[in-house]
Scaffold this active site. Structure first.
Site, mmCIF file in Angstrom:
data_model
loop_
_atom_site.group_PDB
_atom_site.id
_atom_site.type_symbol
_atom_site.label_atom_id
_atom_site.label_comp_id
_atom_site.label_asym_id
_atom_site.label_seq_id
_atom_site.Cartn_x
_atom_site.Cartn_y
_atom_site.Cartn_z
ATOM 1 N N GLY A 81 2.070 1.354 0.480
ATOM 2 C CA GLY A 81 1.751 1.652 -0.911
ATOM 3 C C GLY A 81 1.501 3.129 -1.161
ATOM 4 O O GLY A 81 1.698 3.611 -2.280
ATOM 5 N N ALA A 126 -1.536 0.049 0.735
ATOM 6 C CA ALA A 126 -2.415 -0.878 0.027
ATOM 7 C C ALA A 126 -3.483 -1.337 1.006
ATOM 8 O O ALA A 126 -3.265 -1.368 2.225
ATOM 9 C CB ALA A 126 -1.609 -2.065 -0.480
ATOM 10 N N GLU A 179 5.274 -2.074 6.273
ATOM 11 C CA GLU A 179 4.838 -3.435 5.919
ATOM 12 C C GLU A 179 5.418 -4.490 6.862
ATOM 13 O O GLU A 179 4.819 -5.544 7.075
ATOM 14 C CB GLU A 179 5.241 -3.765 4.471
ATOM 15 C CG GLU A 179 4.439 -3.024 3.411
ATOM 16 C CD GLU A 179 5.023 -1.663 3.035
ATOM 17 O OE1 GLU A 179 5.870 -1.137 3.788
ATOM 18 O OE2 GLU A 179 4.615 -1.132 1.984
ATOM 19 N N GLU A 187 4.764 4.524 -1.700
ATOM 20 C CA GLU A 187 5.274 3.993 -2.976
ATOM 21 C C GLU A 187 4.626 4.696 -4.173
ATOM 22 O O GLU A 187 5.298 4.966 -5.169
ATOM 23 C CB GLU A 187 5.044 2.475 -3.019
ATOM 24 C CG GLU A 187 5.950 1.754 -2.028
ATOM 25 C CD GLU A 187 5.567 0.297 -1.801
ATOM 26 O OE1 GLU A 187 4.376 0.019 -1.569
ATOM 27 O OE2 GLU A 187 6.459 -0.559 -1.862
HETATM 28 N N1 CAA Z 1 -5.820 -0.826 4.541
HETATM 29 C C1 CAA Z 1 -7.117 -0.933 4.886
HETATM 30 N N2 CAA Z 1 -7.716 -0.124 5.772
HETATM 31 C C2 CAA Z 1 -6.986 0.856 6.326
HETATM 32 C C3 CAA Z 1 -5.626 1.027 6.026
HETATM 33 C C4 CAA Z 1 -5.037 0.136 5.077
HETATM 34 N N3 CAA Z 1 -3.760 0.251 4.679
HETATM 35 N N4 CAA Z 1 -5.146 2.071 6.754
HETATM 36 C C5 CAA Z 1 -6.187 2.529 7.471
HETATM 37 N N5 CAA Z 1 -7.285 1.799 7.222
HETATM 38 C C6 CAA Z 1 -8.628 1.978 7.811
HETATM 39 C C7 CAA Z 1 -8.679 1.454 9.237
HETATM 40 O O1 CAA Z 1 -8.864 0.053 9.244
HETATM 41 C C8 CAA Z 1 -9.838 2.219 9.769
HETATM 42 O O2 CAA Z 1 -11.032 1.628 9.324
HETATM 43 P P1 CAA Z 1 -12.288 1.447 10.348
HETATM 44 O O3 CAA Z 1 -12.682 2.854 10.724
HETATM 45 O O4 CAA Z 1 -13.321 0.742 9.522
HETATM 46 O O5 CAA Z 1 -11.780 0.668 11.521
HETATM 47 C C9 CAA Z 1 -9.742 3.577 9.083
HETATM 48 O O6 CAA Z 1 -8.917 3.359 7.941
HETATM 49 C C10 CAA Z 1 -9.068 4.630 9.925
HETATM 50 O O7 CAA Z 1 -7.830 4.125 10.377
HETATM 51 P P2 CAA Z 1 -7.384 4.143 11.936
HETATM 52 O O8 CAA Z 1 -8.565 4.064 12.818
HETATM 53 O O9 CAA Z 1 -6.320 3.101 12.099
HETATM 54 O O10 CAA Z 1 -6.757 5.636 12.015
HETATM 55 P P3 CAA Z 1 -5.615 6.152 12.993
HETATM 56 O O11 CAA Z 1 -5.580 7.628 12.790
HETATM 57 O O12 CAA Z 1 -5.790 5.612 14.360
HETATM 58 O O13 CAA Z 1 -4.251 5.505 12.418
HETATM 59 C C11 CAA Z 1 -2.684 4.903 10.659
HETATM 60 C C12 CAA Z 1 -3.777 5.889 11.156
HETATM 61 C C13 CAA Z 1 -1.445 5.019 11.556
HETATM 62 C C14 CAA Z 1 -2.344 5.303 9.243
HETATM 63 C C15 CAA Z 1 -3.252 3.462 10.728
HETATM 64 O O14 CAA Z 1 -4.507 3.419 10.084
HETATM 65 C C16 CAA Z 1 -2.369 2.435 10.075
HETATM 66 O O15 CAA Z 1 -1.366 2.028 10.647
HETATM 67 N N6 CAA Z 1 -2.744 1.979 8.846
HETATM 68 C C17 CAA Z 1 -2.043 0.926 8.152
HETATM 69 C C18 CAA Z 1 -0.742 1.431 7.555
HETATM 70 C C19 CAA Z 1 -0.024 0.299 6.848
HETATM 71 O O16 CAA Z 1 0.317 -0.714 7.426
HETATM 72 N N7 CAA Z 1 0.228 0.485 5.534
HETATM 73 C C20 CAA Z 1 0.916 -0.507 4.712
HETATM 74 C C21 CAA Z 1 -0.085 -1.420 4.064
HETATM 75 S S1 CAA Z 1 0.719 -2.785 3.228
HETATM 76 C C22 CAA Z 1 1.228 -2.149 1.740
HETATM 77 O O17 CAA Z 1 1.023 -0.995 1.437
HETATM 78 C C23 CAA Z 1 1.923 -3.138 0.831
HETATM 79 C C24 CAA Z 1 2.633 -2.507 -0.327
HETATM 80 O O18 CAA Z 1 3.826 -2.256 -0.281
HETATM 81 C C25 CAA Z 1 1.933 -2.246 -1.575
#
Ligand code: CAA
Length: 264
Positions: free
Chosen positions: A115, A71, A138, A118
């Site tokens: 998400g 998400a 998360e 999910e």
């Molecule tokens: N939400 C918003 N933006 C996101 C995102 C997310 N879940 N995941 C990645 N992005 C964005 C980053 O902020 C980044 O944007 P910018 O270039 O503007 O800085 C871009 O995507 C590329 O991401 P990274 O630079 O972080 O890429 P990476 O290859 O270094 O890492 C990754 C990849 C490991 C997937 C890392 O992006 C990450 O950890 N993302 C978050 C994963 C996460 O926590 N997901 C759970 C979200 S909460 C949820 O989903 C609740 C639910 O149950 C519904």
């Protein structure tokens, strides 16, 4: 309502009598992070394919790098409890997929996190590239999964592994996901689309009433006690003897020819 999509790409593909919907999640700069606009569009496209008599199933996929990285964290961050509760954060548009009666295949390469994992689990089966990585991270954000991660993951992989993934936030690769039952098939990344198309074409070659009955019965296995599930299956099994496709399928077998299903 507009047919235009800004966050997904919607196509129709296939070679069988029925065709299949192909939906590509497309917010590449955010690794397909799932915001309201994207989830509204995904729900709209799924329901539109579900209502289309020429469509037999639907494939949902992402990019080579990410099915979806979760998400959208920027969208979620400003919420407090009243706003999350009253707007139904991660609710209305995320639940649409459960209304779809036709099979939905998730074709996953790269990250399927939070998400993203999910949404993949809400589909009926996951075909993964060997590059796929699944996880519910998360916990690292000070929250818990909110779109089925604590419910569908234990049903798919068992309590021990689900607990491990949810409370450590670690990722599992495609091989581990297949070993533990989350994923139906793993293929080389460059074969992912061909494999998903092949599965979708196979489904589209059968009788849609028996495909939908299969989905309803298998889903019932997760919702009802065994005795009720068995009864539900037997009733639909009997009901399918009222279709022309049952006559055609069995007749074609006995006459040693290919069936020509009429979807009724
Ligand atoms: N939400 C918003 N933006 C996101 C995102 C997310 N879940 N995941 C990645 N992005 C964005 C980053 O902020 C980044 O944007 P910018 O270039 O503007 O800085 C871009 O995507 C590329 O991401 P990274 O630079 O972080 O890429 P990476 O290859 O270094 O890492 C990754 C990849 C490991 C997937 C890392 O992006 C990450 O950890 N993302 C978050 C994963 C996460 O926590 N997901 C759970 C979200 S909460 C949820 O989903 C609740 C639910 O149950 C519904």
């Amino acid at each position: 309502m507009s047919d235009a999509y800004d966050n997904i790409i919607v196509e129709t593909r296939g070679a069988a009598a029925l065709r299949f919907g192909w939906i590509t999640l497309n917010r590449p700069k955010a690794l397909n992070a799932l915001n309201d606009a994207l989830m509204d569009e995904l729900g709209r496209a799924l329901l539109s394919f579900d209502a289309d008599d020429s469509i037999g199933c639907i494939v949902v996929t992402g990019s080579e790098k990410a099915f979806a990285a979760g998400a959208d964290i920027a969208m979620m961050k400003p919420n407090d409890f009243p706003s999350a509760y009253m707007k139904g954060l991660i609710s209305r548009n995320w639940d649409t997929i459960r209304q779809v009666r036709k099979p939905v295949i998730a074709a996953v390469a790269g990250f399927a996190l939070g998400g993203g994992c999910e949404v993949a689990m809400a589909c009926d089966m996951i075909i993964a590239a060997d590059t796929a990585k699944f996880g519910q991270p998360e916990i690292k954000l000070g929250i818990i999964p909110g779109a089925g991660g604590t419910q569908r993951l234990p049903r798919a992989v068992g309590k021990a592994k689900a607990f491990d993934l949810v409370v450590t936030g670690r990722m599992m690769d495609a091989a581990e996901a297949e070993r533990s039952g989350l994923v139906a098939r793993v293929v080389a990344a460059d074969q992912l689309h061909a494999e998903a198309e092949s599965a979708a074409n196979a489904i589209c070659g059968y009788s849609l009433p028996s495909i939908i009955a299969s989905k309803e019965c298998i889903n019932r296995a997760y919702e009802a006690p065994l005795s009720e599930g068995l009864l539900f299956e037997r009733r639909l099994f009997h009901a399918l003897f009222s279709t022309v496709d049952q006559k055609e399928g069995m007749g074609a077998f006995l006459e040693k020819r290919k069936p020509d299903f009429k979807q009724g």
